[in-house]
Design an enzyme around this catalytic site. Sequence first.
Site, PDB file in Angstrom:
ATOM      1  N   PHE A   1       0.814  -1.224   0.000  1.00  0.00           N
ATOM      2  CA  PHE A   1       0.000   0.000   0.000  1.00  0.00           C
ATOM      3  C   PHE A   1       0.844   1.269   0.000  1.00  0.00           C
ATOM      4  O   PHE A   1       2.060   1.216   0.151  1.00  0.00           O
ATOM      5  CB  PHE A   1      -1.054   0.014   1.107  1.00  0.00           C
ATOM      6  CG  PHE A   1      -0.606  -0.226   2.515  1.00  0.00           C
ATOM      7  CD1 PHE A   1       0.679   0.035   2.930  1.00  0.00           C
ATOM      8  CD2 PHE A   1      -1.506  -0.719   3.451  1.00  0.00           C
ATOM      9  CE1 PHE A   1       1.067  -0.160   4.236  1.00  0.00           C
ATOM     10  CE2 PHE A   1      -1.128  -0.928   4.770  1.00  0.00           C
ATOM     11  CZ  PHE A   1       0.155  -0.652   5.150  1.00  0.00           C
ATOM     12  N   GLU A   2       0.182   2.409  -0.212  1.00  0.00           N
ATOM     13  CA  GLU A   2       0.830   3.712  -0.446  1.00  0.00           C
ATOM     14  C   GLU A   2       1.781   3.648  -1.637  1.00  0.00           C
ATOM     15  O   GLU A   2       2.821   4.309  -1.660  1.00  0.00           O
ATOM     16  CB  GLU A   2       1.581   4.191   0.806  1.00  0.00           C
ATOM     17  CG  GLU A   2       0.700   4.421   2.022  1.00  0.00           C
ATOM     18  CD  GLU A   2      -0.262   5.574   1.861  1.00  0.00           C
ATOM     19  OE1 GLU A   2      -0.204   6.278   0.842  1.00  0.00           O
ATOM     20  OE2 GLU A   2      -1.087   5.767   2.771  1.00  0.00           O
ATOM     21  N   GLY A   3       1.412   2.884  -2.649  1.00  0.00           N
ATOM     22  CA  GLY A   3       2.254   2.670  -3.818  1.00  0.00           C
ATOM     23  C   GLY A   3       3.131   1.453  -3.611  1.00  0.00           C
ATOM     24  O   GLY A   3       3.918   1.406  -2.660  1.00  0.00           O
TER      25      GLY A   3
END
Length: 379
Positions: A362-364
């Site tokens: 997550f968050e890229g």
Amino acid sequence: MAVDRLLPTPEAAELLALTREIADRELAPRAAGHEEAGTYPEGLFATLGRAGLLGLAYPEEYGGGGQPYEVWLQVLEELAARWAAVAVATSVHALACHPLNAFGTPAQKERWLPRMLAGEMVGGYSLSEPQAGSDAAALACKAERTPDGYRITGTKAWITHGGKADFYALFARTAPGSRGISCFLAPGAVEGLSFGAPERKMGLQGIPTAAAYWDGALLEADRLLGEEGQGLQIAFSALDNGRLGIAACATGLAQAALDAAVDYARERTTFGRRIIDHQGLGFLLADMAAAVDSARATYLDAARRRDAGRPFSRHASVAKLVATDAAMKVTTDAVQVLGGYGYTRDFPVERYMREAKVMQIFEGTNQIQRLVISRSLAG
């Protein structure tokens, strides 16, 4: 093990001491039970808000702590070392406050921001969609302008605190193309908004992750943050902060795994010696400690650049990449140190390993972080 921190002020040292006290009292005793049962810690975020821990990096004029980002991230790390899911949700809450703080009008800030920073309203970040994760420009959820505001139609996915949050930083399409995405401060409950069942995740079970279904829900016009079409700019400006938050959470999780492994290695004996005194095991622990220290140094370097007003986007990606890869390696090695016991739920390290995996996603994803870094080098 208490981390020997270099903090910028005596006030910051007192804040970290308070954080440890609260985390030891409110988080550590509850984490295993809630994670095992998949139950939500009702009232916990209000407790963190009353202690001032939810708005530390935001302006004092709206009830924030006015702290440097390097201090805020170390607070997150301390929370994550006790309960990773709560630390991640705290980071996401701070991320959800960013669009209002950075792009809201003074009237909008006065109306909502103090309650958000005090923990009276807990936030979620609603950017991803089933077919639009890393490719944020591909969003399909629509916000159609009407005489009464904006009517929202579409599906959002992977929302931390989905169904539990009091507000969401919502990104929806107001026009075609990459410049047709806008940002809204959406209420957590409104007619036409429903949520799916929480995702059945590998880890971080204590905080729900869910999809949101917008079926023509109406948002007032003053829920728009910034200008129409400014959504991607807002999203990307917030994501750099979010990546640093996850780097700090990953470092805290890795520290917890290292501490558990060292404690076990000091107590367990084989062939008449503590296993920590066997060179093969001692070297493994040394590599784990080096990985944790490196992760911490990397996120602090990026945070200090942010605090100094210098560009930090590439450094945020480096921090997220290094810290989450370190967390995956350190938690896996912690299971190895404990041997068969590490594979059981009688010890926390198997949970730490499961929790670390999603931090690479997550968050890229870490593949996206490598893309960001390589493009910055190509310049």
